[in-house]
Design an enzyme around this catalytic site. Structure first.
Site, PDB file in Angstrom:
ATOM      1  N   TYR A 232      58.783  36.425  64.354  1.00 29.72           N
ATOM      2  CA  TYR A 232      57.495  36.536  63.711  1.00 29.72           C
ATOM      3  C   TYR A 232      56.825  37.921  62.944  1.00 29.72           C
ATOM      4  CZ  TYR A 232      52.742  34.748  62.821  1.00 29.72           C
ATOM      5  OH  TYR A 232      51.794  35.109  62.275  1.00 29.72           O
TER       6      TYR A 232
ATOM      7  N   ASN B 165      50.540  47.782  74.729  1.00 28.19           N
ATOM      8  CA  ASN B 165      50.847  46.383  74.133  1.00 28.19           C
ATOM      9  C   ASN B 165      51.774  45.636  74.661  1.00 28.19           C
ATOM     10  OD1 ASN B 165      51.846  44.188  71.897  1.00 28.19           O
ATOM     11  ND2 ASN B 165      53.762  45.607  72.022  1.00 28.19           N
ATOM     12  N   GLY B 166      51.324  44.358  75.207  1.00 30.68           N
ATOM     13  CA  GLY B 166      52.029  43.216  76.370  1.00 30.68           C
ATOM     14  C   GLY B 166      51.155  42.718  77.623  1.00 30.68           C
TER      15      GLY B 166
ATOM     16  N   CYS C 134      50.014  43.773  70.145  1.00 32.35           N
ATOM     17  CA  CYS C 134      49.649  44.131  69.904  1.00 32.35           C
ATOM     18  C   CYS C 134      50.040  45.629  69.152  1.00 32.35           C
ATOM     19  CB  CYS C 134      47.786  44.909  71.244  1.00 32.35           C
ATOM     20  SG  CYS C 134      47.016  44.172  71.895  1.00 32.35           S
TER      21      CYS C 134
ATOM     22  N   THR D 257      55.894  36.115  57.081  1.00 34.33           N
ATOM     23  CA  THR D 257      57.198  35.613  57.673  1.00 34.33           C
ATOM     24  C   THR D 257      58.647  35.152  57.490  1.00 34.33           C
ATOM     25  OG1 THR D 257      55.391  36.203  58.679  1.00 34.33           O
ATOM     26  CG2 THR D 257      57.801  35.808  59.679  1.00 34.33           C
TER      27      THR D 257
ATOM     28  N   GLY E  64      47.426  42.850  65.273  1.00 37.07           N
ATOM     29  CA  GLY E  64      46.110  42.598  65.502  1.00 37.07           C
ATOM     30  C   GLY E  64      45.311  42.436  65.028  1.00 37.07           C
TER      31      GLY E  64
ATOM     32  N   ASP F 229      59.198  27.569  57.655  1.00 41.17           N
ATOM     33  CA  ASP F 229      59.043  28.256  58.587  1.00 41.17           C
ATOM     34  C   ASP F 229      59.485  29.211  59.584  1.00 41.17           C
ATOM     35  OD1 ASP F 229      56.605  29.132  58.945  1.00 41.17           O
ATOM     36  OD2 ASP F 229      55.241  27.818  59.712  1.00 41.17           O
ATOM     37  N   ASP F 230      59.173  30.421  60.202  1.00 44.56           N
ATOM     38  CA  ASP F 230      59.677  31.096  60.630  1.00 44.56           C
ATOM     39  C   ASP F 230      59.694  30.467  61.733  1.00 44.56           C
ATOM     40  OD1 ASP F 230      56.939  31.901  62.465  1.00 44.56           O
ATOM     41  OD2 ASP F 230      56.758  32.727  60.370  1.00 44.56           O
TER      42      ASP F 230
END
Length: 505
Positions: free
Chosen positions: A257, A101-102, A2, A303, A28, A365-366
């Site tokens: 990412y 966030n987490g 987030c 990314t 997010g 790609d990442d």
């Protein structure tokens, strides 16, 4: 994953919070929320949707006050109901709002304690509401009319003692100030900065430094693992280490990412780290496939672009943009539900046939998580006329679920789980596949800040730095995260303060 932001300003902060959330929108796209404080009143607006869709002029006009915080969310356990949009609010003590966030790994134990010992009611299944109530309970212990910075830091210390997992949080104590804190392992990022105005100094705390830069704030530094910051409504600033044994092990997937390339996390410029990932990956390709036969390197937007540019430079191969991205489709990795992810791939990307026809193409790609996206994209490259399609990942094999706030799927849904590189290549339809080595990934990131000796690489190596993750825990999240068990687009919001920018009193 987030995004959080908080501001203590000298004038209304609603527009600055809105602008910061748009900068953090990549963290997010499921829901957004802002709460502001004007003297002793709170004004809150939160709902499902992108920032631009949640906040209209009528909402912004009601979000008054010189202090506030905001949040952008994606569902950590598959639910995308607006009832779990943040920030959350409790009225005692003082009136506290929190954005987080987490992920708390001992949330079941905490929920039980809150009900049986702390006599507090939790109204949703969100661990952010649990974290808020733990903080509120600890801050209420001394029953003071006005909290001091010592009271704030003692409450955060108690939070660290009770809570496990990875978390960066912002809490606003109505009429008093803004509190930010980071888990003792520093898994999730959080920074703070300041800017000078005619009326005095304003402060911002946010998930990424890019939010500060965009709004003209000067980055001061990251919060250290276990550290808390308290900024009073008058603009006084206090910081304190609140953990007994902090250990710095930030999430390496932020650099792969999650974060924007123009952010600085723990002193590491994400852009430079991704350049080094491309260098390391090119060196591996040259070791393992010196006669690679690659005609062109094409990134999968967005990314991987930074790593792909440097990889092409090191290989001495042309770099081309082979896919045009529809900017109005969300990030497929964070979309709830496999059907939504698969459907969006071809809506999101369109191949430029000129760059594929008759060529041996290396797609970069990442990372590869479920394999859904890269399988579709490889087929798009073939449909556009590519002779051979090779694939490489700037990250190692993702084989284990994340438990610290990234909603990676259950282990059985991870395409690399219990499979070799060749088996994955066959499943995604690539002629050959190269993954980054974990040691090279760590070196690429650590070079930006050699003082960091450890990273949370649990999605790659299964080593969870908090030390409290066992098979039983992984089994429970397996049940909650598999796509068949997900609850998607359930929008029957329960009782709460989330429908409009009204007073949260």
């Amino acid at each position: 994953m987030c995004g959080i932001v908080g501001i203590v300003g000298k004038s209304n902060v609603n527009q600055a919070l809105y602008d910061a959330l748009t900068v953090l929108q990549h963290r997010g796209q499921d829901a957004a929320g802002i709460v502001t404080c004007d003297n002793d009143r709170l004004f809150l607006r939160k709902e499902n949707g992108l920032v631009r869709d949640v906040f209209h002029q009528r909402h912004m006009q009601r979000l008054i006050g010189n202090m506030g915080l905001g949040h952008v969310r994606y569902p950590t356990a598959g639910s995308s109901t607006s009832a779990e949009a943040q920030p959350f609010y409790v009225n005692s003590p003082y009136g506290i709002t929190l954005a987080h966030n987490g992920n708390l790994t001992n949330v079941e134990q905490l929920s039980k304690e809150l009900y049986e010992s702390d006599l507090r009611h939790v109204n949703t299944s969100s661990d952010s509401e649990v974290l808020l109530n733990v903080f509120a309970h600890e801050l209420a212990r001394d029953r003071k009319l006005r909290p001091t910075e010592e009271d704030i830091f003692q409450a955060v210390r108690a939070v660290h003692q009770r809570c496990r997992g990875g978390y960066a949080a912002l809490a606003m104590v109505t009429g008093y100030g803004l509190v930010g804190f980071r888990d003792p392992n520093g898994i999730r990022p959080i920074v703070y900065g300041k800017r000078e105005t005619e009326d005095g100094v304003e402060y911002m705390v946010a998930s990424e430094s890019v939010a500060l830069n965009t709004l003209g704030f000067e980055l001061v530094r990251d919060l250290a693992p276990g550290e808390a910051i308290y900024i009073t409504v008058e603009g006084e600033i206090f910081t304190r280490q609140c953990a007994d044994n902090p250990h710095h092990a930030p999430c390496i997937f932020e650099h792969v990412y999650l974060a924007r390339p123009d952010s600085i996390i723990d002193g590491i410029l994400v852009y430079k780290a991704r350049l080094r990932m491309g260098e390391k990956l090119a060196e591996k390709i040259l070791r393992e496939r010196p006669d690679h036969g690659i005609d062109v390197v094409i990134p999968i937007p967005d990314t991987s672009r930074t790593s792909a540019v440097e990889l092409a430079n090191r290989l001495g191969v042309k770099f081309r943009e082979g896919f045009v991205k529809n900017r109005y489709i969300g990030r497929t990795f964070i979309m709830p539900g496999q059907a939504a992810r698969k459907k969006s791939v071809r809506q999101k990307l369109n191949a430029i046939e000129l760059e594929f026809r008759g060529k041996n193409v290396l797609l970069v790609d990442d990372s590869i998580v479920r394999g859904t996206t890269c399988r579709e994209i490889i087929q798009m490259a073939r449909d556009a006329g590519a002779r051979k399609v090779y694939f490489c990942s700037a990250a190692p094999e993702v084989r284990y679920p994340n438990v610290y706030g990234i909603d990676m799927p259950s282990a059985q849904e991870l395409i690399a789980h219990n499979r070799s590189c060749d088996e994955v290549a066959e499943l995604i339809g690539a002629d050959w596949l190269v993954y980054q080595d974990l040691e090279d990934l760590v070196d690429a990131v650590r070079e930006g800040n050699p003082q960091i000796t450890d990273f949370d690489c649990s999605v790659f190596d299964g080593r969870y730095v908090t030390g409290d993750i066992n098979e039983s825990y992984l089994g429970r999240i397996e049940q909650s995260r598999n796509d068949a068990a997900r609850v998607v687009d359930v929008d029957n919001a329960v009782m709460g303060l989330h429908n409009d920018a009204g007073e949260a009193r």
